[in-house]
Write an enzyme that holds these catalytic residues in place. Structure first.
Site, PDB file in Angstrom:
ATOM      1  N   GLY A 139     -18.871  -2.415  -1.837  1.00  9.35           N
ATOM      2  CA  GLY A 139     -18.771  -2.556  -3.280  1.00  9.35           C
ATOM      3  C   GLY A 139     -17.469  -1.964  -3.784  1.00  9.35           C
ATOM      4  N   TYR A 142       0.865  -1.174   0.000  1.00  2.82           N
ATOM      5  CA  TYR A 142       0.000   0.000   0.000  1.00  2.82           C
ATOM      6  C   TYR A 142       0.907   1.231   0.000  1.00  2.82           C
ATOM      7  CZ  TYR A 142      -3.950  -2.979   1.418  1.00  2.82           C
ATOM      8  OH  TYR A 142      -4.931  -3.939   1.487  1.00  2.82           O
TER       9      TYR A 142
END
Length: 284
Positions: free
Chosen positions: A214, A59
């Site tokens: 989502g 990340y």
């Protein structure tokens, strides 16, 4: 909602934690837009009782772990820092597999060095097999498990997790070792991983859904657009995102959420999800 905590290896953590993926810059690449705000989010998370932080060396790369160290070291004794291995980034921010055992081991050691810890609470092996039907690469997976088990037995990691898997991966792994957590894509609109969640529930393994709201890459979000989500948000006075997270949390007692944000206000909304009581007859 059930119990407010669940076991994560040797730790017992609150069921709403924090995911560090959104702390780096756009596309999880480069420095944060606002460094001081990123630090403030991490410190506020601890103030609010967060005791489970999910991160990864890729990340940024490096950025999320460096921010965690800057903001929180020395870490609270009850803080479970969980990372993942199996991927890397190139200079164009592409996500690339790094699946060989020696790559997994090197990444575990890099996580330890960057976070300045002797042991991570758990590390997830992020599998790059196609979860939609391609056969499990058992030969590679067995070698990957060898590396993860060795790291655990040497004390570098407290527990072994798996990510982006199908049931066969988990069944193979459980024949050889304990698994403390599984991270798969899962939300109220995409329950492709329901068999994996069910197996985790049966075996008492923490299930940590990613993309619980989502994917950001889908234009018309079927999670936030869910009619029940929108209806309850209006009736109960919460945001659709809060209702959707609470709905996912309510589906099984072993689900641990790690919603990420670079905003203190959104962080506070996310943590409040643990206290939302949904109607017993709500269906999503």
């Amino acid at each position: 909602m059930g119990a407010s905590t669940f076991a994560l290896g040797s730790f017992t953590v609150h069921r709403v934690g924090f995911g560090a993926m959104q702390l780096p810059g756009p596309h999880v690449f480069g420095p944060p837009r606002d460094h001081d705000q990123a630090i403030a989010v991490l410190r506020r998370a601890i103030e609010l009782g967060v005791d489970h932080i999910d991160t990864a060396q890729f990340y940024g790369p490096d950025v999320a772990n460096e921010l965690i160290y800057e903001a929180l070291h020395p870490y609270p004794e009850n803080l479970a820092i969980v990372s993942k291995v199996g991927g890397t980034r190139d200079d164009q921010a592409n996500w690339l597999p790094a699946q060989e055992p020696e790559q997994l081991r090197k990444d575990i050691e890099t996580n330890l060095h960057t976070l300045k810890v002797d042991q991570l609470a758990a590390v997830n092996l992020r599998v790059f097999d196609d979860p939609d039907g391609r056969a499990v690469n058992r030969e590679l997976f067995e070698r990957q498990l060898d590396a993860m088990i060795a790291a655990r037995d040497e004390g570098l990691i407290g527990g072994i997790g798996l990510s982006n898997i199908v049931c066969e991966h988990l069944e193979i792994a459980l024949q050889r070792t304990d698994i403390v957590c599984v991270q798969n894509a899962y939300n109220i609109a995409d329950r492709t991983s329901q068999p994996v969640l069910d197996l985790c529930t049966e075996r008492g393994i923490a299930f940590v859904p990613f993309f619980p709201l989502g994917s950001a890459f889908v234009p018309d979000n079927p999670v936030l657009g869910n009619p029940t989500v929108k209806k309850l948000a209006g009736e109960l006075g919460y945001t659709p995102a809060q209702i959707a997270l609470a709905a996912t949390l309510s589906l099984a007692p072993n689900i641990l959420l790690i919603p990420g944000t670079s905003s203190v206000a959104h962080l506070e909304e996310n943590i409040a999800v643990a206290d939302i009581e949904l109607p017993a007859d709500a269906t999503f």
